[in-house]
Design an enzyme around this catalytic site. Structure first.
Site, PDB file in Angstrom:
ATOM      1  N   CYS A  57     -10.492  51.931  58.104  1.00 40.86           N
ATOM      2  CA  CYS A  57      -9.723  52.682  59.094  1.00 40.86           C
ATOM      3  C   CYS A  57      -8.930  53.773  58.383  1.00 40.86           C
ATOM      4  CB  CYS A  57      -8.786  51.756  59.859  1.00 40.86           C
ATOM      5  SG  CYS A  57      -7.588  52.631  60.910  1.00 40.86           S
ATOM      6  N   CYS A  59      10.728  51.088  70.801  1.00 38.61           N
ATOM      7  CA  CYS A  59       9.315  51.432  70.631  1.00 38.61           C
ATOM      8  C   CYS A  59       8.632  51.595  71.990  1.00 38.61           C
ATOM      9  CB  CYS A  59       8.590  50.376  69.794  1.00 38.61           C
ATOM     10  SG  CYS A  59       8.641  48.716  70.515  1.00 38.61           S
TER      11      CYS A  59
END
Length: 435
Positions: free
Chosen positions: A150, A388
């Site tokens: 990734c 968040c």
């Protein structure tokens, strides 16, 4: 039925917004300025969900995605937009959400804090395992998208993942246990990794063999649990060094692989600096840090305050925070293992008498509903809210402004480039009571 749609904005979650058939339509992987050919895939009462079929005229905000799994893997939502535009739109989404959901206008925002690194910035990740498919969940499903590496991850994590995967799939250590997920984290320095393996049932397996054969792996844990469940299950095995080490603001931290820590370390330093700056400590204050984890924010605040109390649900994170305080010779700080709101409600009278100057809270995505009631009694002079999730932040800040607080300062910190996630810091100041 296909429609040609002008994409005019982005919604929280990363989907482009347009209109089709007289209704708002949300279309993943589009950008503001796109003229897009879409198909309606779901009709809701007030809006539609669409799928991108092609671009008639691409937006000037676009770039070519750099990962072959973009649009399949559910991790990234914004790879198709250049980074500066990602940051600009995240700021707009944050401002819009605070205004629309929270009813909060004219907020004094600092300039958005972009990530110094937009690739290879993640210091930990969870990989999903289903038979020979190892990778991340596909968007909106529990189907695993196989991957080799990734581009958002620290290269040490990609290296450890590839080696662990090869060992398990080759059968070199014997028949694999029923593995369904692996957490892998990287030390900030030293090029070493730690892993937590999640299995459905405990079986004999030579786990120690991974430390010699999986390259940078310096330690591991094994947990028995169930897939797709929030609880981590039960730890049944550990070997090697399972702590991840990092540094911020001259403080050295250790964080176990199975406790929370921020994944973007360069941005974490900027976040800590902002929180300390917002606290404006002079040396005699009482500071309470809710959801204190391993002391990420409590320890730098404790160096400048009179007394600091960290409250954290995870007893293992609390123990690690105490170790981190001792490691850095930081005094005047204590950590309490408890859910935040019940602890605050139990201690509100004692704390009120002592006079709390600053409360810092960094809750999970659901925020902390009900905290405003305790704050209305406790009445700390400043509340520093690290969030968040803009929707829960807007809800909670709206409740706090109704309890006599005003937003004095706010700022966006992009912890997760290429994704839709938005981290922010908001300081609320207590207003003088008017009788």
């Amino acid at each position: 039925v296909e429609h040609i749609v002008q994409i005019t904005s982005l919604a929280y979650g990363g989907k482009g917004v347009g209109r089709a058939g007289g209704k708002v339509v949300f279309v993943p992987y589009t950008a503001p300025g796109d003229e897009a050919r879409i198909e309606i895939v779901e009709e809701k009462k007030g809006f539609s969900e669409g799928a991108l079929k092609g671009l008639v005229t691409p937006s000037p905000l676009r770039q070519a995605p750099f990962c072959g799994l973009f649009g399949i893997c559910g991790g990234c939502a914004l790879q198709h937009m250049r980074y500066g535009h990602q940051l600009e739109w995240k700021q707009k989404i944050l401002e819009d959400t605070l205004g629309r959901i929270g009813g909060i206008k004219d907020i004094p925002f600092d300039p958005p804090q972009g990530s110094p690194e937009v690739f290879n910035y993640r210091s930990r990740a969870r990989f999903q395992v289903n038979g020979r498919r190892w990778g991340f969940f596909e968007s909106g499903s529990h189907r695993v998208a196989s991957l080799e590496e990734c581009p958002l991850l620290d290269p040490v994590i990609n290296d450890a993942f590839a080696r662990i995967k090869d060992i398990f799939l080759s059968g070199r250590l014997g028949k694999a246990p029923p593995l369904f997920a692996i957490d892998i984290g990287a030390d900030e320095a030293g090029g070493m990794a730690v892993a937590a393996f999640h299995i459905a049932e405990n079986q004999a397996f030579p786990w120690e063999g991974l430390l010699g054969g999986a390259g940078p792996l310096k330690g591991l844990e094994v947990w028995v649990g169930r897939p797709f469940k929030r609880d981590k299950g039960k730890r049944v095995f550990s070997c090697g060094d399972v702590k991840l080490d990092y540094e911020a603001g001259g403080i050295r931290y250790g964080a176990g692989i199975s406790v929370f820590s921020q994944v973007n370390r360069l941005q974490n330093r900027a976040l800590i600096d902002r929180v300390v700056d917002c606290a404006e400590l002079k040396g005699a204050e009482l500071v309470v840090d809710l959801f204190s984890g391993v002391g990420n924010l409590a320890l730098p605040l404790a160096r400048l305050a009179g007394k600091t109390i960290g409250v954290e649900y995870s007893s293992s994170a609390c123990a690690q925070a105490e170790e981190n305080a001792a490691l850095n010779s930081i005094e005047g700080v204590s950590f309490i293992a408890s859910p935040a709101l019940p602890w605050m409600e139990r201690n509100v009278n004692t704390l009120e008498k002592g006079g709390v100057d600053v409360v810092v809270l960094d809750p999970p995505r659901g925020g902390e509903p009900g905290a405003d009631r305790a704050f209305s009694i406790l009445r700390p002079k400043k509340i520093i809210y690290v969030s968040c999730s803009p929707p829960t932040l807007a809800r909670d800040v709206s409740l706090l402004t109704g309890r006599g607080y005003r937003v004095a300062r706010a700022g966006l910190f992009d912890m997760f480039p290429q994704t839709f996630h938005i981290e922010s810091v908001v300081r609320l100041d207590l207003q003088e009571r008017r009788y």
